[in-house]
Design a protein around this motif. Structure first.
Motif, PDB file in Angstrom:
ATOM      1  N   PRO A  12       0.814  -1.225   0.000  1.00 26.14           N
ATOM      2  CA  PRO A  12       0.000   0.000   0.000  1.00 26.14           C
ATOM      3  C   PRO A  12       0.845   1.272   0.000  1.00 26.14           C
ATOM      4  CG  PRO A  12      -0.947  -1.605   1.492  1.00 26.14           C
ATOM      5  CD  PRO A  12       0.370  -2.169   1.044  1.00 26.14           C
ATOM      6  N   ARG A  13       1.935   1.268   0.768  1.00 22.96           N
ATOM      7  CA  ARG A  13       2.801   2.453   0.801  1.00 22.96           C
ATOM      8  C   ARG A  13       3.421   2.709  -0.575  1.00 22.96           C
ATOM      9  NH1 ARG A  13       8.002   2.966   0.846  1.00 22.96           N
ATOM     10  NH2 ARG A  13       8.340   0.773   1.368  1.00 22.96           N
ATOM     11  N   GLU A  14       3.899   1.661  -1.231  1.00 24.21           N
ATOM     12  CA  GLU A  14       4.482   1.823  -2.565  1.00 24.21           C
ATOM     13  C   GLU A  14       3.443   2.326  -3.562  1.00 24.21           C
ATOM     14  OE1 GLU A  14       8.023  -1.545  -2.465  1.00 24.21           O
ATOM     15  OE2 GLU A  14       5.956  -2.152  -2.853  1.00 24.21           O
ATOM     16  N   ARG A  15       2.214   1.894  -3.395  1.00 27.51           N
ATOM     17  CA  ARG A  15       1.165   2.369  -4.296  1.00 27.51           C
ATOM     18  C   ARG A  15       0.920   3.859  -4.102  1.00 27.51           C
ATOM     19  NH1 ARG A  15      -4.890  -0.288  -5.004  1.00 27.51           N
ATOM     20  NH2 ARG A  15      -5.190   0.390  -7.147  1.00 27.51           N
ATOM     21  N   ARG A  16       0.879   4.310  -2.861  1.00 25.21           N
ATOM     22  CA  ARG A  16       0.677   5.733  -2.590  1.00 25.21           C
ATOM     23  C   ARG A  16       1.816   6.575  -3.163  1.00 25.21           C
ATOM     24  NH1 ARG A  16      -0.866   3.691   2.509  1.00 25.21           N
ATOM     25  NH2 ARG A  16       1.181   4.246   3.381  1.00 25.21           N
ATOM     26  N   GLU A  17       3.005   6.033  -3.133  1.00 25.44           N
ATOM     27  CA  GLU A  17       4.178   6.759  -3.626  1.00 25.44           C
ATOM     28  C   GLU A  17       4.369   6.607  -5.132  1.00 25.44           C
ATOM     29  OE1 GLU A  17       7.293   5.042  -1.326  1.00 25.44           O
ATOM     30  OE2 GLU A  17       6.763   6.134   0.517  1.00 25.44           O
ATOM     31  N   LYS A  18       3.437   5.907  -5.799  1.00 27.07           N
ATOM     32  CA  LYS A  18       3.522   5.606  -7.229  1.00 27.07           C
ATOM     33  C   LYS A  18       4.745   4.759  -7.580  1.00 27.07           C
ATOM     34  CE  LYS A  18       0.749   9.444  -8.958  1.00 27.07           C
ATOM     35  NZ  LYS A  18      -0.411   8.567  -9.215  1.00 27.07           N
ATOM     36  N   ARG A  19       5.317   4.130  -6.567  1.00 27.62           N
ATOM     37  CA  ARG A  19       6.379   3.167  -6.806  1.00 27.62           C
ATOM     38  C   ARG A  19       5.698   1.819  -6.989  1.00 27.62           C
ATOM     39  NH1 ARG A  19       9.960  -0.408  -5.365  1.00 27.62           N
ATOM     40  NH2 ARG A  19      12.196   0.027  -5.368  1.00 27.62           N
TER      41      ARG A  19
END
Length: 240
Positions: A12-19
């Motif tokens: 989820p964190r990577e998704r928020r960061e567009k990573r």
């Protein structure tokens, strides 16, 4: 054959960061998808590939940003490579790709791009209630098959049935995004049942598979579950 995990975003964190997204280097000449952050994709690719100039084929599983964003960076450095897309790719995305002056092939049916490396042709799927078309990649070697998916929007059962309609060899590896991130547990269980029914020996889920599905896949496949980590390598020829 070795599959290098150039980049993958699955939390989820990577998704928020567009990573977010994925990119795999198959052997030395085939690239599946180009991730969501172009600079990170290119940096990782240059560090992992023995020689980027050997890459002759760039397969875009589908048109979403997290699978195509690194293409422009790649095109600046390797303009002779051929890009393979779904015929139903949005016209605006086709125009964007066309502006890079790369050779483009629209794949509507099975296509062998390297010896024993096949593209599926597009299959119909959906995303947020809208139609979405996607292709995947199959490696045939030593009388076995490895199936690599970008997001598996058409569904795992239709993908594996499409493979079985074309090939008779055992399905020894399924790797990539399985599109189970927001699925209820009963739907995940049905997907796992489909994998077992088709005789899939090993699974290597990442990206949009989702943490609950990854957990259940790990429980179902135990030592036949492979962890996908950015910078890692999975060998399709390893014994099951």
């Amino acid at each position: 054959m070795q599959i290098r995990i150039v980049a993958t975003g699955s939390t989820p964190r990577e998704r928020r960061e567009k990573r977010w997204g994925l990119s795999f280097l198959i052997g030395e000449s085939v690239l599946l998808d180009t991730f969501g952050l172009s600079d990170l994709f290119w940096e990782n690719l240059c560090s992992m590939a023995e020689d980027v100039s050997r890459i002759r084929h760039v397969v875009l599983s589908h048109e979403h940003w997290d699978h195509v964003s690194g293409l422009e960076k790649f095109a600046e450095q390797r303009p002779a490579a051929t890009v393979y897309i779904c015929p139903h790719t949005e016209p605006s995305v086709k125009a964007w790709i066309g502006g890079m002056k790369l050779p483009v092939v629209e794949v509507d049916d099975w296509l062998e791009i390297e010896k024993d490396v096949f593209l599926s042709g597009e299959l119909a799927g959906s995303w947020n209630g809208n139609p979405l078309w996607e292709q995947f990649l199959v490696i045939r070697e030593q009388s076995r098959l490895s199936v690599l998916t970008g997001c598996a929007h058409p569904g795992l059962f239709p993908i594996l049935q499409h493979v079985r309609n074309r090939f008779a060899e055992p399905l020894t590896l399924l790797m990539g995004g399985f599109h189970l991130m927001n699925s209820p547990e009963e739907e995940i269980a049905a997907a796992i049942d489909a994998l077992l029914m088709f005789g899939v020996s090993r699974v290597a889920p990442t990206h949009c598979t989702g943490e609950p599905a990854v957990r259940l896949l790990r429980e179902a496949f135990v030592n036949r579950f492979l962890t996908v980590e950015e910078g890692g390598v999975i060998d399709t020829a390893e014994e099951v």
